[in-house]
Motif scaffolding. Structure first.
Motif, PDB file in Angstrom:
ATOM      1  N   ASP A  23       0.814  -1.228   0.000  1.00  0.00           N
ATOM      2  CA  ASP A  23       0.000   0.000   0.000  1.00  0.00           C
ATOM      3  C   ASP A  23       0.843   1.273   0.000  1.00  0.00           C
ATOM      4  N   LYS A  24       2.106   1.157   0.319  1.00  0.00           N
ATOM      5  CA  LYS A  24       3.020   2.302   0.459  1.00  0.00           C
ATOM      6  C   LYS A  24       2.733   3.127   1.720  1.00  0.00           C
ATOM      7  N   SER A  25       1.439   3.433   1.961  1.00  0.00           N
ATOM      8  CA  SER A  25       1.100   4.120   3.213  1.00  0.00           C
ATOM      9  C   SER A  25      -0.310   3.723   3.614  1.00  0.00           C
ATOM     10  N   THR A  26      -0.618   3.930   4.899  1.00  0.00           N
ATOM     11  CA  THR A  26      -1.947   3.555   5.380  1.00  0.00           C
ATOM     12  C   THR A  26      -2.322   4.386   6.594  1.00  0.00           C
ATOM     13  N   LEU A  27      -3.636   4.544   6.817  1.00  0.00           N
ATOM     14  CA  LEU A  27      -4.098   5.122   8.077  1.00  0.00           C
ATOM     15  C   LEU A  27      -4.062   4.020   9.126  1.00  0.00           C
ATOM     16  N   TRP A  28      -3.529   4.345  10.288  1.00  0.00           N
ATOM     17  CA  TRP A  28      -3.418   3.335  11.350  1.00  0.00           C
ATOM     18  C   TRP A  28      -4.735   3.228  12.099  1.00  0.00           C
ATOM     19  N   GLU A  29      -5.734   2.698  11.408  1.00  0.00           N
ATOM     20  CA  GLU A  29      -7.093   2.660  11.931  1.00  0.00           C
ATOM     21  C   GLU A  29      -7.285   1.592  12.990  1.00  0.00           C
ATOM     22  N   ALA A  66       8.282   1.682   9.816  1.00  0.00           N
ATOM     23  CA  ALA A  66       7.353   2.605   9.156  1.00  0.00           C
ATOM     24  C   ALA A  66       7.690   4.010   9.627  1.00  0.00           C
ATOM     25  N   GLU A  67       7.251   4.984   8.850  1.00  0.00           N
ATOM     26  CA  GLU A  67       7.496   6.378   9.228  1.00  0.00           C
ATOM     27  C   GLU A  67       6.182   7.122   9.269  1.00  0.00           C
ATOM     28  N   VAL A  68       6.003   7.936  10.307  1.00  0.00           N
ATOM     29  CA  VAL A  68       4.785   8.732  10.398  1.00  0.00           C
ATOM     30  C   VAL A  68       4.796   9.753   9.256  1.00  0.00           C
ATOM     31  N   SER A  69       3.739   9.733   8.445  1.00  0.00           N
ATOM     32  CA  SER A  69       3.698  10.615   7.276  1.00  0.00           C
ATOM     33  C   SER A  69       2.506  11.563   7.316  1.00  0.00           C
ATOM     34  N   GLY A  70       1.643  11.418   8.332  1.00  0.00           N
ATOM     35  CA  GLY A  70       0.519  12.343   8.464  1.00  0.00           C
ATOM     36  C   GLY A  70       0.088  12.435   9.912  1.00  0.00           C
ATOM     37  N   LEU A  71      -0.165  13.653  10.392  1.00  0.00           N
ATOM     38  CA  LEU A  71      -0.623  13.850  11.768  1.00  0.00           C
ATOM     39  C   LEU A  71      -1.977  13.204  11.980  1.00  0.00           C
ATOM     40  N   ALA A  72      -2.334  13.029  13.251  1.00  0.00           N
ATOM     41  CA  ALA A  72      -3.575  12.348  13.599  1.00  0.00           C
ATOM     42  C   ALA A  72      -4.791  13.030  12.969  1.00  0.00           C
ATOM     43  N   GLU A  73      -5.697  12.199  12.493  1.00  0.00           N
ATOM     44  CA  GLU A  73      -6.971  12.664  11.956  1.00  0.00           C
ATOM     45  C   GLU A  73      -8.041  11.702  12.454  1.00  0.00           C
ATOM     46  N   PRO A  74      -9.332  12.100  12.386  1.00  0.00           N
ATOM     47  CA  PRO A  74     -10.373  11.200  12.886  1.00  0.00           C
ATOM     48  C   PRO A  74     -10.324   9.851  12.161  1.00  0.00           C
ATOM     49  N   ASP A  75     -10.444   8.796  12.930  1.00  0.00           N
ATOM     50  CA  ASP A  75     -10.430   7.438  12.383  1.00  0.00           C
ATOM     51  C   ASP A  75     -11.770   7.167  11.702  1.00  0.00           C
ATOM     52  N   PRO A  76     -11.788   7.011  10.390  1.00  0.00           N
ATOM     53  CA  PRO A  76     -13.064   6.843   9.686  1.00  0.00           C
ATOM     54  C   PRO A  76     -13.835   5.598  10.107  1.00  0.00           C
ATOM     55  N   THR A  77     -13.135   4.593  10.606  1.00  0.00           N
ATOM     56  CA  THR A  77     -13.844   3.347  10.928  1.00  0.00           C
ATOM     57  C   THR A  77     -14.790   3.496  12.119  1.00  0.00           C
ATOM     58  N   ASN A  94     -18.187  14.859  16.708  1.00  0.00           N
ATOM     59  CA  ASN A  94     -17.242  14.852  17.819  1.00  0.00           C
ATOM     60  C   ASN A  94     -16.505  13.519  17.912  1.00  0.00           C
ATOM     61  N   PRO A  95     -15.551  13.301  17.004  1.00  0.00           N
ATOM     62  CA  PRO A  95     -14.851  12.016  16.948  1.00  0.00           C
ATOM     63  C   PRO A  95     -14.107  11.697  18.241  1.00  0.00           C
ATOM     64  N   THR A  96     -14.095  10.438  18.603  1.00  0.00           N
ATOM     65  CA  THR A  96     -13.340   9.990  19.775  1.00  0.00           C
ATOM     66  C   THR A  96     -11.976   9.454  19.369  1.00  0.00           C
ATOM     67  N   TRP A  97     -11.958   8.755  18.230  1.00  0.00           N
ATOM     68  CA  TRP A  97     -10.754   8.003  17.852  1.00  0.00           C
ATOM     69  C   TRP A  97     -10.028   8.661  16.695  1.00  0.00           C
ATOM     70  N   TYR A  98      -8.724   8.737  16.849  1.00  0.00           N
ATOM     71  CA  TYR A  98      -7.870   9.367  15.851  1.00  0.00           C
ATOM     72  C   TYR A  98      -6.769   8.405  15.427  1.00  0.00           C
ATOM     73  N   CYS A  99      -6.246   8.646  14.246  1.00  0.00           N
ATOM     74  CA  CYS A  99      -5.140   7.794  13.788  1.00  0.00           C
ATOM     75  C   CYS A  99      -4.182   8.590  12.915  1.00  0.00           C
TER      76      CYS A  99
END
Length: 164
Positions: A23-29, A66-77, A94-99
């Motif tokens: 995938d090259k990169s992924t959200l850590w959901e 792995a390298e962090v490539s994007g700051l935390a954002e709301p976890d869509p799942t 009002n999201p609770t979970w971020y990734c």
DNA sequence: GCCAACGTTGGC
DNA sequence: GCCAACGTTGGC
């Protein structure tokens, strides 16, 4: 800001280092633990490095970087009723979970199995090795990170003694 | 599959 | 705010 180092667990049957390579990169959901979430939300920065660890594997092992490539954002799942990480208590406003987003850096030439880490004097303070520890995202020191990367490179295989 | 350790929930 | 019951994680 100084680069920091982390260890991120994933069950390879759910998402493996090979999946990340593809995938090259992924959200850590899917993280549903406040301590782990807080590391992602408040402490992880772009450029931070993370050991990719296969939990519930045989053997459990550090398998790459792995390298962090994007700051935390709301976890869509958390909003997706069809996802196994769906959290019906969360309001979309009002999201609770971020990734964070992470990108593939390297797959080790060989896995570094948990028992090998346990056996090393210089890794005894790792969060991973503490009794009862099950945090899925945890800090590691730069020193620990380097030791494990070295063990994962082919040259260090099987801890061959220097002298003989 | 077992089970120790941990986190979360909910009654009071 | 306490704490028992329950659910989850993850090594073995």
């Amino acid at each position: 800001m100084t680069k920091r180092y982390w260890l991120m667990k994933s069950e390879p049957s759910a998402y493996s280092i090979d999946d990340l390579k593809r995938d090259k990169s992924t959200l850590w959901e899917g993280v549903r633990n406040y301590q782990a979430r807080n590391f992602m939300m408040k402490e992880m920065k772009v450029g931070d490095q993370a050991l990719f660890y296969h939990s519930n594997a045989d053997p459990p092992a550090a398998v790459g970087v792995a390298e962090v490539s994007g700051l935390a954002e709301p976890d869509p799942t958390q909003f997706d009723a069809s996802d196994c990480h769906y959290d019906p208590k969360v309001a979309p406003s009002n999201p609770t979970w971020y990734c964070v987003r992470v990108k593939f850096k390297e797959k080790f030439a060989r896995e570094v199995p948990l028992p090998e880490m346990r056996a090393r004097e210089d890794l005894q303070s790792m969060v991973l090795l503490q009794k009862g520890s099950r945090l899925s995202i945890q800090p590691v020191t730069g020193k620990e990170f380097k030791i494990i990367c070295d063990l994962g490179s082919r040259a260090a295989a099987i801890g061959r003694p220097k002298s003989r």
